[in-house]
Write a protein that holds these residues in place. Structure first.
Motif, PDB file in Angstrom:
ATOM      1  N   GLY A 280       0.746  -1.076   0.059  1.00 31.31           N
ATOM      2  CA  GLY A 280       0.119  -0.057  -0.079  1.00 31.31           C
ATOM      3  C   GLY A 280       0.655   1.223  -0.198  1.00 31.31           C
ATOM      4  N   VAL A 281       2.122   0.980   0.089  1.00 27.80           N
ATOM      5  CA  VAL A 281       3.011   2.214  -0.134  1.00 27.80           C
ATOM      6  C   VAL A 281       3.547   2.706  -1.658  1.00 27.80           C
ATOM      7  CG1 VAL A 281       5.185   3.306   0.907  1.00 27.80           C
ATOM      8  CG2 VAL A 281       4.053   1.816   2.348  1.00 27.80           C
ATOM      9  N   ALA A 282       3.159   4.220  -1.845  1.00 30.97           N
ATOM     10  CA  ALA A 282       3.473   4.440  -3.238  1.00 30.97           C
ATOM     11  C   ALA A 282       4.814   4.517  -3.507  1.00 30.97           C
ATOM     12  CB  ALA A 282       2.538   5.708  -3.597  1.00 30.97           C
ATOM     13  N   LEU A 283       5.511   3.854  -4.567  1.00 34.77           N
ATOM     14  CA  LEU A 283       6.885   3.838  -4.949  1.00 34.77           C
ATOM     15  C   LEU A 283       7.064   4.951  -5.857  1.00 34.77           C
ATOM     16  CD1 LEU A 283       7.454   0.165  -4.757  1.00 34.77           C
ATOM     17  CD2 LEU A 283       7.728   1.772  -2.935  1.00 34.77           C
ATOM     18  N   ILE A 284       7.641   6.048  -5.434  1.00 36.86           N
ATOM     19  CA  ILE A 284       7.847   7.225  -6.313  1.00 36.86           C
ATOM     20  C   ILE A 284       9.234   7.183  -6.939  1.00 36.86           C
ATOM     21  CG2 ILE A 284       7.965   9.669  -6.667  1.00 36.86           C
ATOM     22  CD1 ILE A 284       6.184   9.946  -4.437  1.00 36.86           C
ATOM     23  N   PRO A 285       9.774   6.791  -8.078  1.00 38.98           N
ATOM     24  CA  PRO A 285      10.865   6.709  -8.593  1.00 38.98           C
ATOM     25  C   PRO A 285      11.663   7.880  -8.486  1.00 38.98           C
ATOM     26  CG  PRO A 285       9.455   5.486  -9.929  1.00 38.98           C
ATOM     27  CD  PRO A 285       8.746   6.369  -9.075  1.00 38.98           C
ATOM     28  N   THR A 286      12.987   8.189  -8.199  1.00 34.93           N
ATOM     29  CA  THR A 286      13.382   9.445  -7.981  1.00 34.93           C
ATOM     30  C   THR A 286      14.906   9.348  -8.388  1.00 34.93           C
ATOM     31  OG1 THR A 286      11.928  10.130  -6.102  1.00 34.93           O
ATOM     32  CG2 THR A 286      13.856  11.364  -6.422  1.00 34.93           C
ATOM     33  N   VAL A 287      15.168  10.363  -9.111  1.00 30.93           N
ATOM     34  CA  VAL A 287      16.777  10.384  -9.555  1.00 30.93           C
ATOM     35  C   VAL A 287      17.669  10.519  -8.417  1.00 30.93           C
ATOM     36  CG1 VAL A 287      18.391  11.632 -10.972  1.00 30.93           C
ATOM     37  CG2 VAL A 287      16.005  11.428 -11.858  1.00 30.93           C
ATOM     38  N   SER A 288      18.833   9.605  -8.402  1.00 32.71           N
ATOM     39  CA  SER A 288      19.665   9.705  -7.209  1.00 32.71           C
ATOM     40  C   SER A 288      20.265  10.933  -6.837  1.00 32.71           C
ATOM     41  CB  SER A 288      20.504   8.538  -7.435  1.00 32.71           C
ATOM     42  OG  SER A 288      21.526   8.999  -8.649  1.00 32.71           O
ATOM     43  N   THR A 289      20.565  11.982  -7.849  1.00 37.70           N
ATOM     44  CA  THR A 289      21.124  13.110  -7.597  1.00 37.70           C
ATOM     45  C   THR A 289      20.056  14.122  -6.525  1.00 37.70           C
ATOM     46  OG1 THR A 289      20.230  13.978  -9.595  1.00 37.70           O
ATOM     47  CG2 THR A 289      22.279  13.240  -9.610  1.00 37.70           C
ATOM     48  N   ARG A 290      18.758  13.549  -6.294  1.00 39.06           N
ATOM     49  CA  ARG A 290      17.757  14.290  -5.818  1.00 39.06           C
ATOM     50  C   ARG A 290      17.568  13.715  -4.257  1.00 39.06           C
ATOM     51  NH1 ARG A 290      13.232  14.990 -10.402  1.00 39.06           N
ATOM     52  NH2 ARG A 290      14.402  15.467 -12.076  1.00 39.06           N
ATOM     53  N   MET A 291      18.395  12.500  -4.347  1.00 38.25           N
ATOM     54  CA  MET A 291      18.268  11.905  -2.789  1.00 38.25           C
ATOM     55  C   MET A 291      19.367  11.844  -1.974  1.00 38.25           C
ATOM     56  SD  MET A 291      15.197   9.976  -3.108  1.00 38.25           S
ATOM     57  CE  MET A 291      15.560   8.393  -2.348  1.00 38.25           C
ATOM     58  N   HIS A 292      19.322  13.076  -1.171  1.00 39.76           N
ATOM     59  CA  HIS A 292      20.547  13.337  -0.295  1.00 39.76           C
ATOM     60  C   HIS A 292      19.825  13.756   1.178  1.00 39.76           C
ATOM     61  CE1 HIS A 292      24.025  13.068  -2.898  1.00 39.76           C
ATOM     62  NE2 HIS A 292      23.162  13.344  -3.985  1.00 39.76           N
ATOM     63  N   THR A 293      20.562  13.679   1.866  1.00 39.53           N
ATOM     64  CA  THR A 293      20.304  13.922   3.343  1.00 39.53           C
ATOM     65  C   THR A 293      20.360  15.456   3.454  1.00 39.53           C
ATOM     66  OG1 THR A 293      22.419  13.613   4.360  1.00 39.53           O
ATOM     67  CG2 THR A 293      20.769  11.771   4.151  1.00 39.53           C
ATOM     68  N   VAL A 294      21.210  16.096   2.742  1.00 40.62           N
ATOM     69  CA  VAL A 294      21.393  17.718   2.866  1.00 40.62           C
ATOM     70  C   VAL A 294      21.374  18.169   1.606  1.00 40.62           C
ATOM     71  CG1 VAL A 294      23.066  19.308   3.699  1.00 40.62           C
ATOM     72  CG2 VAL A 294      22.975  17.094   5.013  1.00 40.62           C
ATOM     73  N   ALA A 295      20.812  19.438   1.500  1.00 43.04           N
ATOM     74  CA  ALA A 295      20.747  20.375   0.485  1.00 43.04           C
ATOM     75  C   ALA A 295      21.881  21.540   0.633  1.00 43.04           C
ATOM     76  CB  ALA A 295      19.262  20.905  -0.020  1.00 43.04           C
ATOM     77  N   THR A 296      22.723  21.709  -0.206  1.00 45.75           N
ATOM     78  CA  THR A 296      23.808  22.701   0.200  1.00 45.75           C
ATOM     79  C   THR A 296      23.777  23.533  -0.936  1.00 45.75           C
ATOM     80  OG1 THR A 296      25.565  21.179  -1.031  1.00 45.75           O
ATOM     81  CG2 THR A 296      25.118  20.929   1.310  1.00 45.75           C
ATOM     82  N   LYS A 297      24.111  24.903  -0.683  1.00 45.93           N
ATOM     83  CA  LYS A 297      23.970  26.221  -1.603  1.00 45.93           C
ATOM     84  C   LYS A 297      25.613  26.510  -1.647  1.00 45.93           C
ATOM     85  CE  LYS A 297      20.690  29.303  -1.099  1.00 45.93           C
ATOM     86  NZ  LYS A 297      20.320  30.427  -0.663  1.00 45.93           N
ATOM     87  N   ASP A 298      26.030  26.499  -2.912  1.00 45.34           N
ATOM     88  CA  ASP A 298      27.249  27.187  -3.355  1.00 45.34           C
ATOM     89  C   ASP A 298      27.412  28.570  -2.975  1.00 45.34           C
ATOM     90  OD1 ASP A 298      29.100  28.494  -4.841  1.00 45.34           O
ATOM     91  OD2 ASP A 298      30.037  26.309  -5.194  1.00 45.34           O
ATOM     92  N   PRO A 299      28.421  29.134  -1.929  1.00 49.59           N
ATOM     93  CA  PRO A 299      28.200  30.477  -1.571  1.00 49.59           C
ATOM     94  C   PRO A 299      28.500  31.347  -2.814  1.00 49.59           C
ATOM     95  CG  PRO A 299      30.269  29.414  -0.792  1.00 49.59           C
ATOM     96  CD  PRO A 299      29.358  28.306  -1.329  1.00 49.59           C
ATOM     97  N   GLY A 300      29.138  30.753  -3.853  1.00 48.41           N
ATOM     98  CA  GLY A 300      29.478  31.729  -5.157  1.00 48.41           C
ATOM     99  C   GLY A 300      28.544  31.675  -6.131  1.00 48.41           C
ATOM    100  N   THR A 301      28.050  30.441  -6.759  1.00 48.17           N
ATOM    101  CA  THR A 301      27.222  30.403  -7.583  1.00 48.17           C
ATOM    102  C   THR A 301      25.575  30.290  -7.405  1.00 48.17           C
ATOM    103  OG1 THR A 301      27.154  27.984  -7.619  1.00 48.17           O
ATOM    104  CG2 THR A 301      28.803  29.043  -8.797  1.00 48.17           C
ATOM    105  N   LYS A 302      25.597  30.194  -5.952  1.00 46.02           N
ATOM    106  CA  LYS A 302      24.325  30.112  -5.309  1.00 46.02           C
ATOM    107  C   LYS A 302      23.252  28.658  -5.680  1.00 46.02           C
ATOM    108  CE  LYS A 302      25.070  33.862  -3.212  1.00 46.02           C
ATOM    109  NZ  LYS A 302      25.091  34.022  -1.944  1.00 46.02           N
TER     110      LYS A 302
END
Length: 267
Positions: free
Chosen positions: A172-194
């Motif tokens: 009963g759990v919907a399985l949403i296929p997700t590209v591995s580049t979006r599957m991280h524990t942290v979202a980081t922002k580059d201080p230069g390019t943003k």
């Protein structure tokens, strides 16, 4: 912001409701009920992500590309290839960052995908969440499940942004296929390019209740100016802006389960 748990009165802040209460006690036939407390607090938070981009399309480029380089095409491609992946990454990382420590596990390279996944379901159910569940899964992990189940996964259709979409399901759990580049524990922002990219640990799958994340878009704006309206260039000017955030209420954190991808040998 049409969510009953969220209050917005202008500015760059919003408030969300946090409720706590006492559990049941014994009823006494002489004295009656035992008094209990209910506490409702409003926590204030600032919107974290104010993202945007301006594009300029020369009037002759529009003509010479046979109108392929048009404002709708550029905006559609930008949202599809840049905004959606970034928002997915931010929201998945926000969920992962709010999971209880006991519900964050490291998968082994030789583990059993089905056993690992069902452990996650059990952990959330034991935590008291009995609503519908969804799971972001990498294509590698989904493939492992499909090999284990030999095509016996179920299917469910539900609306995403108003569009009916069908996903495979397990228990009963919907399985949403997700590209591995979006599957991280942290979202980081580059201080230069943003630019916002994935950091921390890689995730193999993340299970959460449908009602757990509260995705808030305070402002989404698209502006298109024709060459005649553009006072600076003989060009189309195309603006896109998204001001948003995602929150997880404290009493929903037990309804998140994160399975980190196996660590590569030597990695």
């Amino acid at each position: 912001l049409d969510n009953a748990h969220i209050e917005y009165n202008g500015g760059n802040e919003y408030k969300f409701a946090k409720m706590s209460m006492d559990g049941a006690s014994d009823y006494d036939r002489s004295t009656g009920f035992v008094d209990g407390d209910v506490t409702l607090e409003w926590e204030t938070k600032q919107f974290e992500y104010d993202r945007g981009r301006k594009f300029s399309l020369d009037a002759m480029d529009y003509n010479e590309t046979k109108f392929e380089a048009s404002a709708p095409n550029i905006l559609g491609e930008f949202v599809r290839t840049k905004i959606v992946p970034e928002v997915d990454l931010i929201r998945i990382a926000r969920l992962a960052g709010n999971a209880l420590a006991a519900n964050v596990v490291q998968l082994e390279a030789d583990g059993d995908a089905l056993v690992d996944f069902k452990k996650g379901i059990v952990a959330i159910r034991e935590g008291g969440y009995d609503g519908r569940l969804m799971a972001h899964v990498t294509y590698d992990f989904l493939n492992a499940l499909e090999l284990k189940f030999a095509g016996q996964l179920g299917a469910e259709t539900f609306a995403i942004n108003g569009v009916d979409t069908t996903f495979k399901t397990l228990d009963g759990v919907a399985l949403i296929p997700t590209v591995s580049t979006r599957m991280h524990t942290v979202a980081t922002k580059d201080p230069g390019t943003k630019a916002i990219t994935g950091g921390g640990d890689k995730i193999a799958f993340l299970i959460a209740g449908f009602s757990v994340p509260h995705a808030i878009a305070k402002h989404e704006r698209v502006r298109v100016f024709t060459p005649e309206q553009n006072m600076h260039k003989d060009a189309w000017s195309i603006d896109y802006r998204l001001y948003h955030d995602t929150i997880v209420l404290d009493n929903r954190k037990a309804a998140i389960y994160v399975a980190k991808a196996p660590v590569a040998v030597g990695g």
